[in-house]
Design a protein around this motif. Structure first.
Motif, PDB file in Angstrom:
ATOM      1  N   GLY A 110       0.784  -1.221   0.000  1.00 25.76           N
ATOM      2  CA  GLY A 110       0.000   0.000   0.000  1.00 25.76           C
ATOM      3  C   GLY A 110       0.817   1.272   0.000  1.00 25.76           C
ATOM      4  N   LEU A 111       2.016   1.159  -0.457  1.00 31.59           N
ATOM      5  CA  LEU A 111       2.874   2.343  -0.483  1.00 31.59           C
ATOM      6  C   LEU A 111       2.863   2.978  -1.854  1.00 31.59           C
ATOM      7  CD1 LEU A 111       5.926   0.843   1.426  1.00 31.59           C
ATOM      8  CD2 LEU A 111       4.262   2.484   2.308  1.00 31.59           C
ATOM      9  N   PRO A 112       3.037   4.271  -1.885  1.00 34.10           N
ATOM     10  CA  PRO A 112       3.165   4.925  -3.183  1.00 34.10           C
ATOM     11  C   PRO A 112       4.449   4.489  -3.852  1.00 34.10           C
ATOM     12  CG  PRO A 112       3.658   6.459  -1.435  1.00 34.10           C
ATOM     13  CD  PRO A 112       3.162   5.213  -0.770  1.00 34.10           C
ATOM     14  N   LEU A 113       4.407   4.466  -5.127  1.00 31.04           N
ATOM     15  CA  LEU A 113       5.549   3.947  -5.863  1.00 31.04           C
ATOM     16  C   LEU A 113       6.726   4.898  -5.798  1.00 31.04           C
ATOM     17  CD1 LEU A 113       6.384   1.523  -7.297  1.00 31.04           C
ATOM     18  CD2 LEU A 113       5.372   2.407  -9.382  1.00 31.04           C
ATOM     19  N   TYR A 114       6.436   6.147  -5.903  1.00 29.65           N
ATOM     20  CA  TYR A 114       7.516   7.129  -5.861  1.00 29.65           C
ATOM     21  C   TYR A 114       7.607   7.754  -4.472  1.00 29.65           C
ATOM     22  CZ  TYR A 114       7.302   7.003 -10.955  1.00 29.65           C
ATOM     23  OH  TYR A 114       7.307   6.627 -12.258  1.00 29.65           O
ATOM     24  N   PRO A 115       8.783   7.854  -3.960  1.00 31.51           N
ATOM     25  CA  PRO A 115       8.949   8.587  -2.710  1.00 31.51           C
ATOM     26  C   PRO A 115       8.598  10.048  -2.912  1.00 31.51           C
ATOM     27  CG  PRO A 115      10.960   7.393  -3.309  1.00 31.51           C
ATOM     28  CD  PRO A 115      10.040   7.328  -4.482  1.00 31.51           C
ATOM     29  N   PRO A 116       8.128  10.677  -1.889  1.00 28.79           N
ATOM     30  CA  PRO A 116       7.709  12.077  -2.015  1.00 28.79           C
ATOM     31  C   PRO A 116       8.799  12.973  -2.570  1.00 28.79           C
ATOM     32  CG  PRO A 116       7.063  11.179   0.106  1.00 28.79           C
ATOM     33  CD  PRO A 116       7.912  10.129  -0.555  1.00 28.79           C
ATOM     34  N   GLU A 117      10.031  12.685  -2.179  1.00 23.35           N
ATOM     35  CA  GLU A 117      11.099  13.579  -2.643  1.00 23.35           C
ATOM     36  C   GLU A 117      11.250  13.507  -4.157  1.00 23.35           C
ATOM     37  OE1 GLU A 117      11.409  11.205  -0.446  1.00 23.35           O
ATOM     38  OE2 GLU A 117      13.061   9.834  -0.891  1.00 23.35           O
ATOM     39  N   VAL A 118      11.005  12.341  -4.682  1.00 27.34           N
ATOM     40  CA  VAL A 118      11.094  12.210  -6.136  1.00 27.34           C
ATOM     41  C   VAL A 118       9.974  12.992  -6.791  1.00 27.34           C
ATOM     42  CG1 VAL A 118      10.915  10.601  -8.059  1.00 27.34           C
ATOM     43  CG2 VAL A 118      12.253  10.003  -6.046  1.00 27.34           C
ATOM     44  N   CYS A 119       8.819  12.904  -6.175  1.00 22.35           N
ATOM     45  CA  CYS A 119       7.695  13.655  -6.720  1.00 22.35           C
ATOM     46  C   CYS A 119       7.984  15.141  -6.721  1.00 22.35           C
ATOM     47  CB  CYS A 119       6.448  13.373  -5.899  1.00 22.35           C
ATOM     48  SG  CYS A 119       6.009  11.649  -5.850  1.00 22.35           S
ATOM     49  N   LEU A 120       8.491  15.575  -5.605  1.00 27.25           N
ATOM     50  CA  LEU A 120       8.776  16.996  -5.506  1.00 27.25           C
ATOM     51  C   LEU A 120       9.853  17.398  -6.493  1.00 27.25           C
ATOM     52  CD1 LEU A 120       8.640  17.510  -1.658  1.00 27.25           C
ATOM     53  CD2 LEU A 120       7.091  18.403  -3.387  1.00 27.25           C
ATOM     54  N   GLN A 121      10.810  16.543  -6.605  1.00 25.99           N
ATOM     55  CA  GLN A 121      11.896  16.850  -7.538  1.00 25.99           C
ATOM     56  C   GLN A 121      11.364  16.958  -8.949  1.00 25.99           C
ATOM     57  OE1 GLN A 121      15.139  14.112  -7.295  1.00 25.99           O
ATOM     58  NE2 GLN A 121      15.966  14.697  -9.270  1.00 25.99           N
ATOM     59  N   GLU A 122      10.511  16.023  -9.292  1.00 23.58           N
ATOM     60  CA  GLU A 122       9.940  16.054 -10.632  1.00 23.58           C
ATOM     61  C   GLU A 122       9.106  17.300 -10.827  1.00 23.58           C
ATOM     62  OE1 GLU A 122      10.378  14.169 -13.377  1.00 23.58           O
ATOM     63  OE2 GLU A 122      12.073  13.597 -12.138  1.00 23.58           O
ATOM     64  N   LEU A 123       8.403  17.607  -9.784  1.00 26.35           N
ATOM     65  CA  LEU A 123       7.568  18.801  -9.856  1.00 26.35           C
ATOM     66  C   LEU A 123       8.417  20.026 -10.115  1.00 26.35           C
ATOM     67  CD1 LEU A 123       4.892  20.245  -9.475  1.00 26.35           C
ATOM     68  CD2 LEU A 123       5.343  20.300  -7.027  1.00 26.35           C
ATOM     69  N   GLN A 124       9.472  20.121  -9.349  1.00 28.00           N
ATOM     70  CA  GLN A 124      10.338  21.287  -9.489  1.00 28.00           C
ATOM     71  C   GLN A 124      10.988  21.311 -10.863  1.00 28.00           C
ATOM     72  OE1 GLN A 124      12.863  20.615  -6.173  1.00 28.00           O
ATOM     73  NE2 GLN A 124      11.359  21.304  -4.665  1.00 28.00           N
ATOM     74  N   GLU A 125      11.419  20.162 -11.288  1.00 27.84           N
ATOM     75  CA  GLU A 125      12.084  20.127 -12.589  1.00 27.84           C
ATOM     76  C   GLU A 125      11.132  20.484 -13.705  1.00 27.84           C
ATOM     77  OE1 GLU A 125      14.113  16.528 -13.305  1.00 27.84           O
ATOM     78  OE2 GLU A 125      15.427  16.731 -11.574  1.00 27.84           O
ATOM     79  N   SER A 126       9.936  19.978 -13.574  1.00 28.82           N
ATOM     80  CA  SER A 126       8.987  20.260 -14.639  1.00 28.82           C
ATOM     81  C   SER A 126       8.692  21.750 -14.701  1.00 28.82           C
ATOM     82  CB  SER A 126       7.707  19.466 -14.425  1.00 28.82           C
ATOM     83  OG  SER A 126       7.011  19.945 -13.301  1.00 28.82           O
ATOM     84  N   HIS A 127       8.782  22.364 -13.571  1.00 28.45           N
ATOM     85  CA  HIS A 127       8.565  23.809 -13.569  1.00 28.45           C
ATOM     86  C   HIS A 127       9.772  24.544 -14.098  1.00 28.45           C
ATOM     87  CE1 HIS A 127       5.151  23.727 -10.368  1.00 28.45           C
ATOM     88  NE2 HIS A 127       4.854  23.111 -11.485  1.00 28.45           N
TER      89      HIS A 127
END
Length: 467
Positions: free
Chosen positions: A146-163
């Motif tokens: 039941g865990l998310p596949l991506y760790p939050p830091e990766v999500c945030l990193q992707e978010l930042q990069e996409s921006h």
DNA sequence: AAGTTAAACAACCGCCGATAA
DNA sequence: CTTATCGGCGGTTGTTTAACT
């Protein structure tokens, strides 16, 4: 596990090696390279390896179909290439992935999706097959727990990069984007939305491949995306299916859905590109979302059903959030068009028609991408935004209008909707849904307005009906 | 100890794009 | 220009082993 079959079985044929030899079917070895020669299948022996190594030493890589001709190896060219690439070529790194490699894989997957070969290029000594296997195992493991596949830091990193990279610059895909997604066609209608709602959907590179429900899930729980996107369509963990006991909807129903999802849209071939295999993740959306929702819903009342990990709690929590968000949207209760329309309406609102000059997308992001606590998300401020989304939910031009209209009229005529769904999905669903409509089945919990599974449905329609 | 389940690994299959004939 | 072939890629399946009950 460092075991290698060939080492153990040196010179010993596996059962299927002696039994499953097949005439080259043309797919392997192409062009009847063997001229009817029986080509061997199954695990390689060290003797075969030696032959292949010797051959490559002499002739170099490539021209794999010539291997069988010139080396006496009764293997098709494809098999030779695979064996060489995955096991025999020099500088292959064996053994488990290091933490650094695992981290890199996660990051790369967040960027690229299931582009194993490309990912392998970033991991010297590793093969695409290794990475693929690792990832598939990881998916199962994470999903099971039941865990998310991506760790939050990766999500945030992707978010930042996409921006920071301006990845959302609409039709002006940067080199980065092109490199990673050069084969993707981004539906204009989706893309326009995305341009206006960068904050909602941080992972631009994946957009063409993901279902709309996945997009929504990104907004709600970025880390969740890959589970839905990348799970091999037929690798439904049985434990997942087992969880359907919570629902009355059996797996066959989902298979029907999957078949429906994966059926090529009748309108054009270009659209089928958008429904590339990776879009088969939608069914996994259904499975996982439903499972998680089920957990979330039943967690409080049924703690004894399963041992619950902290991850379960977190995810259930997340999906309560998600669910609440949808409920707040006040969108139609139909199986059609909920999550997607929410998303699109969010986009539409943000793209210039947002009400009161508010930036709903931004708020959306603030609430979810940053994984803020639920109590934040459940604040009245958020709830008050629901009319905005509702406002345009049925303006979704991507949905079959009549069908959608029926769907939007859930409260008035759910039976019509039910029949429509049944037409598409078959009797299983029909009966289930009718039960739901009649309020006679507990499946109403699963397929009613709260259902992420149903909410995922429009993604199919939308993706298939994109221009 | 036996049975079950999960994880890791290996290999095959089908599709697709590039390219040569 | 069309067709056939090849190579690559991603999805899927099957097998083995380890861990667990």
């Amino acid at each position: 596990m460092s075991r290698t079959k060939n080492e153990r079985e040196d010179g010993i044929f596996y059962k299927d090696q002696t039994e499953s030899s097949l005439i080259d079917d043309g797919n392997c070895g192409g062009g009847g390279s063997g001229g009817g020669v029986v080509l061997k299948k199954g695990p390689w022996t060290t003797a075969e390896d030696a032959i292949l190594i010797e051959y490559v030493k002499k002739h170099g890589e490539g021209n794999w179909n010539a291997v069988q001709k010139h080396s006496g190896l009764f293997r098709c060219g494809k098999s030779c290439r695979l064996r060489w690439a995955n096991h025999l070529r020099p500088n292959l790194k064996k053994g488990a992935f290091t933490q650094e490699e695992e981290q890199l894989i996660i990051e790369l997957h967040a960027k690229m999706g299931n582009k194993w070969a490309r990912m392998a290029a970033h991991l010297p000594g590793r093969t695409d097959n290794e990475i693929k296997n690792y990832w598939n195992t990881r998916i199962k493991r994470r999903q099971r727990s039941g865990l998310p596949l991506y760790p939050p830091e990766v999500c945030l990193q992707e978010l930042q990069e996409s921006h920071s990279t301006g990845a959302f610059n609409g039709g002006d895909k940067g080199p980065h984007d092109i490199l990673q997604n050069n084969s993707y066609e981004i539906p204009e209608v989706i893309f326009d939305c995305l341009k206006a709602s960068q904050n909602v959907l941080p992972y631009v590179p994946e957009l063409p491949d993901m279902s709309t429900s996945s997009m929504l899930m990104k907004g709600l729980e970025p880390a969740f995306e890959a589970v839905k996107l990348e799970l091999p369509s037929l690798q439904y963990p049985e434990t997942e299916l087992g969880n359907w006991g919570t629902f009355s909807s059996p797996p066959p129903l989902l298979e029907s859905v999957d078949a429906f999802i994966q059926s090529p849209p009748p309108t054009s071939g270009a659209e089928s590109d958008n429904l590339s295999p990776r879009n088969s993740g939608l069914l996994n959306d259904l499975l996982h979302q439903s499972k998680t929702l089920s957990r979330a819903k039943t967690h409080a009342s049924d703690k004894s059903s399963n041992s619950t990990t902290p991850g379960d709690i977190v995810e259930s929590f997340t999906f309560n959030i998600c669910q609440t968000e949808w409920e707040n949207c006040g969108e139609p209760l139909s199986p059609m068009g909920i999550s997607a329309t929410s998303l699109l309406s969010e986009c539409i609102s943000a793209s210039g028609s947002s009400l009161d000059g508010q930036p709903p997308a931004e708020t959306f992001t603030e609430s979810h991408v940053k994984s803020e606590p639920a109590d934040h998300i459940l604040t009245p401020e958020i709830k008050n935004k629901s009319p905005i989304r509702l406002d345009s939910c049925c303006h979704d031009t991507l949905l079959a209008s009549s069908w959608l209209e029926q769907g939007c009229g859930y409260d008035k005529d759910q039976t019509v909707m039910t029949n429509s769904i049944a037409t598409l999905l078959g009797d299983d669903l029909s009966s289930e849904d009718k039960n739901m409509a009649a309020g006679t089945s507990i499946s109403s919990q699963a397929w009613g307005r709260d259902s992420c599974a149903w909410n995922s449905m429009p993604a199919v329609c939308q993706m298939s009906e994109l221009p």
